[in-house]
Design an enzyme around this catalytic site. Sequence first.
Site, PDB file in Angstrom:
ATOM      1  N   ASN A 200       0.882  -1.177   0.000  1.00 35.71           N
ATOM      2  CA  ASN A 200       0.000   0.000   0.000  1.00 35.71           C
ATOM      3  C   ASN A 200       0.914   1.219   0.000  1.00 35.71           C
ATOM      4  O   ASN A 200       1.457   1.601   1.031  1.00 35.71           O
ATOM      5  CB  ASN A 200      -0.909  -0.009   1.230  1.00 35.71           C
TER       6      ASN A 200
ATOM      7  N   ARG B 125      -2.459  -1.868  -3.643  1.00 36.39           N
ATOM      8  CA  ARG B 125      -3.652  -1.038  -3.491  1.00 36.39           C
ATOM      9  C   ARG B 125      -3.488   0.208  -4.357  1.00 36.39           C
ATOM     10  O   ARG B 125      -2.506   0.934  -4.243  1.00 36.39           O
ATOM     11  CB  ARG B 125      -3.849  -0.628  -2.041  1.00 36.39           C
TER      12      ARG B 125
ATOM     13  N   HIS C 124     -13.093   3.083  -0.765  1.00 37.51           N
ATOM     14  CA  HIS C 124     -13.129   2.066   0.293  1.00 37.51           C
ATOM     15  C   HIS C 124     -13.770   0.770  -0.211  1.00 37.51           C
ATOM     16  O   HIS C 124     -14.258  -0.042   0.583  1.00 37.51           O
ATOM     17  CB  HIS C 124     -13.909   2.548   1.532  1.00 37.51           C
TER      18      HIS C 124
ATOM     19  N   ARG D 198     -12.062  15.967   6.738  1.00 38.52           N
ATOM     20  CA  ARG D 198     -12.780  16.296   5.511  1.00 38.52           C
ATOM     21  C   ARG D 198     -14.233  16.646   5.822  1.00 38.52           C
ATOM     22  O   ARG D 198     -14.856  16.034   6.687  1.00 38.52           O
ATOM     23  CB  ARG D 198     -12.718  15.125   4.526  1.00 38.52           C
TER      24      ARG D 198
ATOM     25  N   GLU E 196      -8.444  -5.094   4.793  1.00 36.30           N
ATOM     26  CA  GLU E 196      -8.258  -4.754   3.386  1.00 36.30           C
ATOM     27  C   GLU E 196      -7.048  -5.460   2.783  1.00 36.30           C
ATOM     28  O   GLU E 196      -7.063  -5.844   1.608  1.00 36.30           O
ATOM     29  CB  GLU E 196      -8.115  -3.235   3.244  1.00 36.30           C
TER      30      GLU E 196
END
Length: 411
Positions: free
Chosen positions: A10, A104, A193, A254, A398
Amino acid sequence: MTARSVLVVNSGSSSFKYQLIDMAAERVLASGLVERIGQTQGAAAHTVRFAAGPGEPAPAIADETHRRETEIPDHTAGFRVMLDAFAAHGPALDADALAAVGHRVVHGGARFFEPTVVNDLVEINIDELSVLAPLHNPGALQGIRAARAAFPHVPHVAVFDTAFHQTLPPAAYTYAIDREIAQAHRVRRYGFHGTSHKYVSEAAARHVGRPLAELRQIVFHLGNGASVTAVDGGRSVETSMGMTPLEGLVMGTRSGDIDPAVLFQLARRADLTIADLDRLLNTRSGLMGLAGVSDMRDVQERRAAGDEAAQLAFDVYVHRLRAYAGAYLAQLGGVDVISFTAGVGENSPDVRAAALATLGFAGVEIDAARNAAAARGEIAVISTDASRVTVLVVPTDEELEIARQSLAAAS
């Protein structure tokens, strides 16, 4: 270690995380972080994992972490640091032992809808899609190139965060703006996601013992970045994030949903530039903007101490969760399973209870004791036995999902 091991990478612009997973037991053998790439002094941490896999006896020794500081000018040098760590501390890592290297990649646009074996053309496409994810895709591409140089004869597989959401219907992914402009600039909703939403929805189906194809599910992925997805029969049919990961829920830093005219007003009245507005919405908003801290644990601590700003931040956060839960109930025509995952979703009973407190009309009943007792790292049912909707806490993985998809694509 067997030839069914997968190295999962990742990669970001100045760091990359990795895990080596034995797919026969689906057990992590080693993990690590290489960071501060390109800075004066880089850093690396490599952990040899001795945790037991399913059906294996408990290990006799604890995990070992080895740290190193050295100059790491680029991702290629970072991979050399990683390989040195494997060589020095184990487990042994060589190309013959790897079935695949899984990467990823945040944004696959409308081009990639499944895990894809990387070749030169795929690299070009990932590079071209950087316009949609300038903070993420360039770093992923650097990691892919460094990994392909380190393991040139091993299949490399790109797993895209957006791929799971390629099943969104046009009504869900289309923005109501000028069609020609939207098509020319690839403006549409993509969702993110996806790897986590796929993993959690499938794990939830297995846990409740029902076929995935029969279930209507809502999955809340609540971390520093947060999104919610409506999953119908295993397919994503609606999701909160849009063209970028900025749309949707309130997040750590955010804003999530906001009237676009706010930006026009701030540009005119506060003399903010596009770069200023970008930083405002991505790094100075959400919980940080409302409460001055971005971590929900800190928000809840301040809230418990009577901090009014923290209370408002919590209320706004929960209000948005309820709004999306209600919308997705309507889109699905009802729901069978609701799951919470990621840092906040897995660890905050208060958020889970508050988010679903108004859904009794839809058959959702939370068991307060079960909710409070949900153990970290384990799937837990937190709804009552009488609840018509099963509510779960499902730890996401993940990296394991990327490894599974990479192994399948490389086979």
